[in-house]
Motif scaffolding. Structure first.
Motif, PDB file in Angstrom:
ATOM      1  N   LYS A 213       0.745  -1.158  -0.048  1.00  0.00           N
ATOM      2  CA  LYS A 213       0.142  -0.180   0.041  1.00  0.00           C
ATOM      3  C   LYS A 213       0.864   1.260   0.003  1.00  0.00           C
ATOM      4  CE  LYS A 213      -0.675  -0.376   5.107  1.00  0.00           C
ATOM      5  NZ  LYS A 213      -1.809  -0.575   6.176  1.00  0.00           N
ATOM      6  N   ASN A 214       2.159   1.149   0.364  1.00  0.00           N
ATOM      7  CA  ASN A 214       2.978   2.490   0.409  1.00  0.00           C
ATOM      8  C   ASN A 214       4.103   2.486  -0.588  1.00  0.00           C
ATOM      9  OD1 ASN A 214       1.436   3.826   2.493  1.00  0.00           O
ATOM     10  ND2 ASN A 214       2.379   2.348   4.068  1.00  0.00           N
ATOM     11  N   ASP A 215       3.959   1.362  -1.524  1.00  0.00           N
ATOM     12  CA  ASP A 215       5.052   1.202  -2.374  1.00  0.00           C
ATOM     13  C   ASP A 215       5.354   2.299  -3.426  1.00  0.00           C
ATOM     14  OD1 ASP A 215       7.210  -1.211  -3.018  1.00  0.00           O
ATOM     15  OD2 ASP A 215       6.296  -0.354  -5.239  1.00  0.00           O
ATOM     16  N   ASP A 216       6.366   2.616  -3.792  1.00  0.00           N
ATOM     17  CA  ASP A 216       6.734   3.678  -4.754  1.00  0.00           C
ATOM     18  C   ASP A 216       6.312   3.488  -6.280  1.00  0.00           C
ATOM     19  OD1 ASP A 216       8.908   2.047  -4.935  1.00  0.00           O
ATOM     20  OD2 ASP A 216      10.457   3.738  -5.275  1.00  0.00           O
ATOM     21  N   LEU A 217       6.322   2.023  -6.536  1.00  0.00           N
ATOM     22  CA  LEU A 217       6.219   1.623  -7.932  1.00  0.00           C
ATOM     23  C   LEU A 217       4.728   1.037  -8.070  1.00  0.00           C
ATOM     24  CD1 LEU A 217       9.486   0.648  -9.396  1.00  0.00           C
ATOM     25  CD2 LEU A 217       8.345   2.644  -9.890  1.00  0.00           C
ATOM     26  N   ILE A 218       4.253   0.081  -7.093  1.00  0.00           N
ATOM     27  CA  ILE A 218       3.349  -0.475  -7.123  1.00  0.00           C
ATOM     28  C   ILE A 218       2.021  -0.106  -6.394  1.00  0.00           C
ATOM     29  CG2 ILE A 218       2.223  -3.028  -6.687  1.00  0.00           C
ATOM     30  CD1 ILE A 218       4.497  -3.015  -8.647  1.00  0.00           C
ATOM     31  N   ILE A 219       0.670  -0.067  -6.994  1.00  0.00           N
ATOM     32  CA  ILE A 219      -0.595   0.324  -6.624  1.00  0.00           C
ATOM     33  C   ILE A 219      -1.232  -1.030  -6.513  1.00  0.00           C
ATOM     34  CG2 ILE A 219      -2.475   1.860  -7.061  1.00  0.00           C
ATOM     35  CD1 ILE A 219       0.344   2.745  -8.614  1.00  0.00           C
ATOM     36  N   ASN A 240     -16.811  -2.346  -0.624  1.00  0.00           N
ATOM     37  CA  ASN A 240     -16.603  -1.757   0.809  1.00  0.00           C
ATOM     38  C   ASN A 240     -15.072  -1.882   1.153  1.00  0.00           C
ATOM     39  OD1 ASN A 240     -19.334  -1.507   1.310  1.00  0.00           O
ATOM     40  ND2 ASN A 240     -19.779  -3.376   1.942  1.00  0.00           N
ATOM     41  N   LEU A 241     -14.589  -2.994   0.779  1.00  0.00           N
ATOM     42  CA  LEU A 241     -12.824  -3.077   0.960  1.00  0.00           C
ATOM     43  C   LEU A 241     -12.123  -2.217   0.270  1.00  0.00           C
ATOM     44  CD1 LEU A 241     -12.607  -6.995   0.994  1.00  0.00           C
ATOM     45  CD2 LEU A 241     -12.008  -5.412   2.975  1.00  0.00           C
ATOM     46  N   SER A 242     -12.547  -1.861  -0.989  1.00  0.00           N
ATOM     47  CA  SER A 242     -11.996  -0.886  -1.966  1.00  0.00           C
ATOM     48  C   SER A 242     -12.059   0.402  -1.206  1.00  0.00           C
ATOM     49  CB  SER A 242     -12.580  -0.834  -3.288  1.00  0.00           C
ATOM     50  OG  SER A 242     -12.088   0.163  -4.110  1.00  0.00           O
ATOM     51  N   LYS A 243     -13.352   0.938  -0.672  1.00  0.00           N
ATOM     52  CA  LYS A 243     -13.414   2.239  -0.298  1.00  0.00           C
ATOM     53  C   LYS A 243     -12.517   2.195   1.211  1.00  0.00           C
ATOM     54  CE  LYS A 243     -17.014   5.185   1.474  1.00  0.00           C
ATOM     55  NZ  LYS A 243     -18.617   5.253   1.774  1.00  0.00           N
ATOM     56  N   GLN A 244     -12.346   1.072   2.108  1.00  0.00           N
ATOM     57  CA  GLN A 244     -11.715   1.075   3.176  1.00  0.00           C
ATOM     58  C   GLN A 244     -10.244   1.412   2.992  1.00  0.00           C
ATOM     59  OE1 GLN A 244     -12.404  -2.472   5.609  1.00  0.00           O
ATOM     60  NE2 GLN A 244     -10.152  -2.388   6.460  1.00  0.00           N
ATOM     61  N   TYR A 245      -9.904   0.501   2.037  1.00  0.00           N
ATOM     62  CA  TYR A 245      -8.344   0.450   1.683  1.00  0.00           C
ATOM     63  C   TYR A 245      -8.164   1.673   0.664  1.00  0.00           C
ATOM     64  CZ  TYR A 245      -7.560  -3.637   4.250  1.00  0.00           C
ATOM     65  OH  TYR A 245      -7.055  -4.532   5.039  1.00  0.00           O
ATOM     66  N   ASN A 246      -9.141   2.427   0.032  1.00  0.00           N
ATOM     67  CA  ASN A 246      -8.782   3.435  -1.011  1.00  0.00           C
ATOM     68  C   ASN A 246      -7.962   3.007  -2.186  1.00  0.00           C
ATOM     69  OD1 ASN A 246      -9.037   5.987  -2.398  1.00  0.00           O
ATOM     70  ND2 ASN A 246      -7.355   6.734  -1.508  1.00  0.00           N
ATOM     71  N   VAL A 247      -8.526   1.950  -2.690  1.00  0.00           N
ATOM     72  CA  VAL A 247      -7.583   1.530  -3.910  1.00  0.00           C
ATOM     73  C   VAL A 247      -8.531   1.025  -4.865  1.00  0.00           C
ATOM     74  CG1 VAL A 247      -5.866   0.115  -2.280  1.00  0.00           C
ATOM     75  CG2 VAL A 247      -7.990  -1.300  -3.081  1.00  0.00           C
TER      76      VAL A 247
END
Length: 483
Positions: A213-219, A240-247
């Protein structure tokens, strides 16, 4: 008289000494008025810069200044008086542009590229899925992702979006080559290579998201396969998980003309169904989106969802032509994709650029639409917008990450070069990519990869090919008999 003489000699000496001191101070003062050059990491000069900013600004004899992983200045030759860098790249009148963004792929399928081309009718279910079920594993996924990432880096793709399995292996391989990936772990209703139970991809995705989740190249992202292979309840859970993790969420929608029947929908389209269950929003990227009506497009616009347009794969698979021209006119966010390497057999975007224009002109019988600048926009800032990354990548502007490619214009196929946009869309090919920079790091220079041993990768791919060939041929014979 003698005393006067000595007085005058001392006077002259002191005078000269003072004058020398004053001259030195004057020179120091003047040098301080001359601006000291600022340090940068990389300077790119002497090229046509396609900024792809909101004004679509083009800078002839342009200069791009990179410091660390970001672009800090863009302009003309005057910048060379302001900045210095140990690494100076002469673009030699080439095209300097944002790195291209492939918004839909299944990259490890490059291990199967060229298979199943014998005229199999139901290629997805009769050939793709059984082939994956037999031959996919962690090792193949890693090595095939290395190969695909090399292919993309050499062809000017700096970011790709993907839906597949064992995303942690894909992430490692993507980073080893050095490009950027938006990677969605596949979620589907039956067991697959990395999930022994139906929908096991959800748990896998959560672990993957936590790791990267905090990688500089991988989303990291979720990749539910399609509305007809993921239940309503699981789609809502993923949302719901997408919203929770903002992905992001990436999903196949409207690829086939019978998806409403597969879902047993009555008087409702697939897009209406997704909207009605609350899973359509600005975190969602819809891959293909071919069989949609005007109402569907209005809903997509309202919900601020995005679309990955895959014209070459859709033409090859005879699945249809998406209404990309209308989507753009409605200001829907649209990026370009190749789909998996078994669908278009490509992972670079050059031929897709041409298809993107030509297929729309054919669909609407209008050669004036989908001009080259519009198509290049889809491959750069348009793709960034579709992935909600346009604040970071997609254009050459100060403050953005340094994802930049240089396309040489000296090869015969690139000459003449009256309009760089037209040259890119209708003339260029991967061999014209001279330099690829991702996150401020030079990945490809003078058309050669700098980050991975290509000979090692070739050996790995030969081993994979030898392992797969016999089974793939036998499977094709069986699949041809299935209607």
């Amino acid at each position: 008289m003698l005393a006067v003489y000595f007085f005058r000699e001392d006077f002259v000496k002191n005078y000269l000494k003072n004058m020398l001191l004053i001259g030195t101070l004057f020179l120091v003062g003047c040098s301080s008025l001359i601006q000291k050059k600022e340090n940068a990491s990389i300077i790119i000069k002497n090229g046509t810069v396609l900024t792809m900013d909101k004004n679509n600004k083009v800078i002839n004899s342009g200069v791009v200044i990179i410091k660390d992983n970001k672009i800090i200045s863009v302009g003309n030759k005057e910048l060379l008086k302001v900045y210095s860098a140990k690494k100076i790249i002469d673009a030699e009148n080439g095209i300097i542009m944002p790195g291209m963004i492939n918004t839909h792929n299944h990259l490890p399928m490059i291990a199967f590229r060229g298979l199943g081309e014998e005229g199999i009718k139901n290629r997805l279910f009769a050939y793709f899925f059984p082939l994956e079920g037999e031959k996919l594993n962690r090792d193949l996924i890693y090595k095939a992702t290395i190969h695909g990432s090399i292919d993309m880096a050499l062809s000017g793709v700096t970011t790709y979006a993907d839906m597949y399995y064992h995303m942690d292996e894909m992430a490692k391989a993507t980073k080893d080559v050095g490009i950027r990936g938006v990677l969605g772990e596949t979620v589907i209703k039956f067991p697959v290579v990395d999930a022994k139970t139906p929908y096991g991809g959800i748990e896998y995705a959560i672990n993957f998201i936590e790791e990267y989740k905090n990688d500089d190249l991988i989303i990291p992202a979720f990749g539910p396969h399609a509305p007809y292979t993921v239940s309503k309840e699981k789609m809502q859970e993923i949302e719901n998980l997408s919203k929770q993790y903002n992905v992001p969420i990436m999903i196949h929608v409207g690829e086939f003309d019978d998806e409403d029947k597969r879902l047993n929908l009555k008087n409702k389209s697939v897009i209406e169904y997704m909207d009605s269950i609350g899973v359509l929003n600005n975190r969602v990227l819809l891959a293909h989106a071919i069989h949609l009506n005007e109402k569907d497009l209005d809903i997509i616009k309202k919900r601020e969802a995005s679309i990955a347009y895959n014209p070459m794969a859709n033409a090859k698979g005879a699945t249809g032509i998406a209404r990309a021209y209308e989507m753009l006119n409605k200001n829907i966010k649209v990026g370009l994709g190749t789909d998996g390497p078994m669908s278009s057999n490509q992972v670079d975007l050059f031929r897709t650029l041409s298809y993107a224009s030509s297929m729309q002109r054919l669909k609407y019988n209008d050669r004036t639409i989908m001009t080259p600048d519009v198509v290049v926009k889809m491959a750069t800032i348009g793709g960034a917008q579709a992935l909600n990354l346009d604040k970071k990548i997609g254009s050459i502007e100060p403050g953005k990450l340094a994802d930049i490619v240089i396309i040489e214009t000296k090869s015969p196929n690139m000459m003449p070069n009256y309009d760089p946009f037209a040259t890119l869309v209708f003339q260029a090919n991967p061999s014209n990519v001279d330099t690829t920079i991702v996150n401020g790091k030079i990945i490809v220079e003078n058309k050669k990869l700098k980050t991975y041993d290509i000979k090692k990768n070739i050996k790995q791919m030969k081993e994979i090919e030898n392992d797969i060939a016999k089974f793939a041929k036998e499977l094709a014979e069986k699949a041809k008999k299935i209607n």
